[in-house]
Every structure is written in structure tokens, then in C-alpha cells.
Design a protein around this motif. Structure first.
Motif, short mmCIF file in Angstrom:
data_model
loop_
_atom_site.label_atom_id
_atom_site.label_comp_id
_atom_site.label_asym_id
_atom_site.label_seq_id
_atom_site.Cartn_x
_atom_site.Cartn_y
_atom_site.Cartn_z
N SER A 22 0.87 -1.16 -0.07
CA SER A 22 -0.05 0.01 -0.16
C SER A 22 0.84 1.27 -0.01
O SER A 22 2.06 1.04 -0.04
CB SER A 22 -0.86 0.08 1.25
OG SER A 22 -0.19 0.24 2.36
N HIS A 24 1.78 2.94 2.21
CA HIS A 24 2.43 3.20 3.76
C HIS A 24 3.21 1.94 3.89
O HIS A 24 3.66 1.92 5.06
CB HIS A 24 1.73 3.94 4.45
CG HIS A 24 1.60 5.42 4.47
ND1 HIS A 24 0.36 5.70 3.88
CD2 HIS A 24 2.31 6.26 4.82
CE1 HIS A 24 0.40 7.14 4.07
NE2 HIS A 24 1.48 7.54 4.58
N TYR A 25 2.88 0.70 3.14
CA TYR A 25 3.62 -0.43 3.67
C TYR A 25 4.41 -1.12 2.74
O TYR A 25 3.97 -1.19 1.65
CB TYR A 25 2.38 -1.46 3.99
CG TYR A 25 1.78 -1.32 5.26
CD1 TYR A 25 2.23 -2.00 6.59
CD2 TYR A 25 0.78 -0.27 5.59
CE1 TYR A 25 1.83 -1.90 7.73
CE2 TYR A 25 0.34 -0.08 6.63
CZ TYR A 25 0.91 -0.81 7.86
OH TYR A 25 0.33 -0.65 9.26
N ILE A 97 6.94 0.17 7.79
CA ILE A 97 5.89 1.31 7.26
C ILE A 97 6.87 2.56 7.00
O ILE A 97 7.89 2.83 7.60
CB ILE A 97 5.42 1.87 8.74
CG1 ILE A 97 4.42 0.50 9.23
CG2 ILE A 97 4.33 2.80 8.33
CD1 ILE A 97 3.97 0.87 10.57
N SER A 142 -1.01 1.36 12.95
CA SER A 142 -0.16 0.76 11.94
C SER A 142 1.12 -0.15 12.14
O SER A 142 1.29 -1.09 11.60
CB SER A 142 0.07 2.01 10.94
OG SER A 142 1.07 2.86 11.46
N VAL A 167 -5.12 2.84 10.20
CA VAL A 167 -4.20 2.96 9.43
C VAL A 167 -4.17 4.66 8.92
O VAL A 167 -5.24 5.34 9.49
CB VAL A 167 -4.27 2.06 8.32
CG1 VAL A 167 -3.80 0.77 8.64
CG2 VAL A 167 -5.76 2.25 7.88
N TYR A 168 -3.43 5.07 7.97
CA TYR A 168 -3.29 6.45 7.37
C TYR A 168 -4.58 6.64 6.92
O TYR A 168 -5.31 7.91 6.89
CB TYR A 168 -2.14 6.54 6.63
CG TYR A 168 -0.94 6.80 7.33
CD1 TYR A 168 -0.34 8.02 7.92
CD2 TYR A 168 -0.10 5.72 7.82
CE1 TYR A 168 0.88 7.87 8.66
CE2 TYR A 168 1.26 5.68 8.47
CZ TYR A 168 1.59 7.02 8.74
OH TYR A 168 2.84 7.12 9.39
N ASP A 172 -4.70 2.08 2.65
CA ASP A 172 -3.62 1.26 3.53
C ASP A 172 -4.36 0.00 4.05
O ASP A 172 -3.64 -0.54 4.94
CB ASP A 172 -3.05 2.24 4.39
CG ASP A 172 -1.97 3.16 4.05
OD1 ASP A 172 -1.11 2.55 3.09
OD2 ASP A 172 -1.70 4.42 4.35
#
Length: 266
Positions: A22, A24-25, A97, A142, A167-168, A172
Motif C-alpha cells: 500500500s 505506507h506499507y 511502514i 499501523s 491506518v493512515y 492502506d
């Protein structure tokens, strides 16, 4: 080089592949040599393991004792969850992250390419991540998703599990698998450094304490409130809940690790 110690195993791994799960991942998949497969066959997946990030300006992993001998800067140590070890494919996974502030671990992951090196230390064996219960409640921000996802995958078919994950944003949300009867509620927090709503959500949960196991992981101040809540709630004993903090607002892991450790013992 692999070194087996009484408390665990450590080795230097090479990046095989990087996957953006994603925005952020980032999942980093590491190759495992035949020797690493043998050494890490009994490693505890989901436990709090350590990674060693090459020092600034270097691509060499130096564990603390190696650095002392060489006189070079030691690699930066951070606590991370090993997401999976696939002995048949000879792969080890760690999910990172991608923080906006680019801490050392996320900075490394965002720039890692095939062949990049990372030191990983894990415990051999260890106690289960959770006791046997009829129902489970997992709550975390997260930073908690790797360990919660790992626990969900290990649950048997006959239990109930509910997870609340912060999560953000909706982009995400990750696909999590479990053999259990599982439900996941995603909540959004685009600025985790500004606070979290997780404590309020936990406080309003209806939990059957004698049949349930509760797990929380996230920011230090939120974790502290959650732990105190369970201490003050009649019927809950420490064996039926676990609360850990992976980070603290405004502090690096080096600055907050001692305080977080002391809080877990309180």
C-alpha cells in the motif's frame, strides 16, 4: 556470517524482492541460504525481533560486538516483527511502514534494492503469541499490523476474532487472512503523531474477560492508557491481556526504549 547465542540467532540477509503493499506499507522479502534455513527453522514468528540497519554512508551490517572489534560504527538496532519465514521457498519477510519522518528502518526499506543487506536477530523457540481462548480482540495502530496479521493466521477455525486497526487512510487497508471467524474494522488516522482514537474505542468494547484474550500494540501513551484500563477493570487478569508499545510520539526508539520497557513491567 551466522552466530548462534543462548538467547537467539542472528544473521545478515540479502534482499530478494521489495513489494509495495500500500502507499505506507513495504514488504521486503529476503533470500535465505541453506545454513540460514537450518539456523532459523525454530525461530519465533511474530515475536519482537531485532533488525540491524547499516550505519549512515555504509552498506555493511556490523553487529555491536563486530563493530567494537573493527572500530567502525555499529549498525542501527530497531525492534521489528518478522512477518513470515517460508523454509521451502527459503524466504523471510519483514513488513515496513514508510513513515513521513523517515526513521532509519523506513528510510532503509524505501531505498532497499535487490542485494541490499540487513541484519536480523530472532529468538529460537519461545512461548506462543496467545493463549487458547474462545474469542480474541486485537487492536493496534499501523505498527501493530504485522504481529496482528501473524496472530490471525495462526488462530484455529473454531474461534472468534475481532480486530480494530488504525491506518493512515482507506488506501492502506490490507487483506488479512485467518481460518478463524474474523472481522476487521479499519479506522483512519492520517496524522498518528497528533494522537489516536484507539483508547476510546477500547474503553467502549464489550469484552467477555473469562473467555477472551485481548491484545493491543501501538504508541506509548495510548498503550499506557489501555494497560491502566485493564488493570482497573474487574475480572481481568494479566494472563488474559497483553499491551505493548512500539513507539513514542516525538522520540526515537533509542530515546523511548528504556521508558517503554519500564512501563511494560509496571
Amino acid at each position: 556470517m551466522e552466530i548462534v547465542k543462548k538467547k537467539g540467532i542472528r544473521s545478515v540477509f540479502s534482499v530478494k524482492e521489495k513489494i509495495f503493499l500500500s502507499p505506507h506499507y513495504i514488504r521486503i522479502i529476503f533470500d535465505m541460504t541453506e545454513q540460514q534455513v537450518k539456523k532459523f527453522a525454530q525461530a519465533q514468528i511474530g515475536a519482537h525481533n531485532k533488525i540491524f540497519i547499516p550505519a549512515a554512508g555504509s552498506e555493511e551490517v556490523l553487529f555491536p560486538d563486530d563493530a567494537e572489534v573493527s572500530g567502525k560504527p555499529a549498525s542501527v538496532k530497531r525492534t521489528y516483527t518478522t512477518r513470515r519465514i517460508d523454509l521451502s521457498k527459503k524466504e523471510l519477510w519483514i513488513d515496513f511502514i514508510d513513515h513521513a519522518d523517515h526513521g532509519p528502518a523506513s528510510y532503509w526499506a524505501s531505498r532497499a534494492v535487490a542485494g541490499s543487506k540487513l541484519g536480523i536477530a530472532m529468538k529460537a523457540g519461545g512461548r506462543p503469541l496467545f493463549p487458547e481462548k474462545a474469542a480474541y480482540f486485537f487492536v493496534g495502530d499501523s505498527t501493530a499490523i504485522p504481529v496482528i496479521a501473524t496472530m490471525m493466521e495462526q488462530l484455529p477455525t473454531h474461534v472468534q476474532v475481532k480486530a480494530i486497526l488504525e491506518v493512515y487512510g482507506p488506501e492502506d487497508e490490507l487483506k488479512l487472512s485467518s481460518r478463524a471467524n474474523a472481522s476487521v474494522n479499519w479506522v483512519y488516522n492520517p496524522q498518528p503523531d497528533m494522537g489516536s482514537q484507539l483508547f476510546e474505542l477500547v474503553r467502549n468494547l464489550s469484552l467477555a474477560n473469562h473467555q477472551s484474550f485481548f491484545f493491543f500494540a501501538g504508541e506509548f501513551e495510548t498503550a499506557k492508557k489501555v494497560r491502566q484500563h485493564f488493570k482497573e477493570t474487574p475480572g481481568w487478569i494479566p494472563a488474559n491481556y497483553s499491551v505493548v508499545s512500539y513507539w513514542k510520539k516525538g522520540a526515537s526508539e533509542d530515546e523511548s526504549s528504556l521508558e517503554r520497557s519500564e512501563d511494560r513491567r509496571s
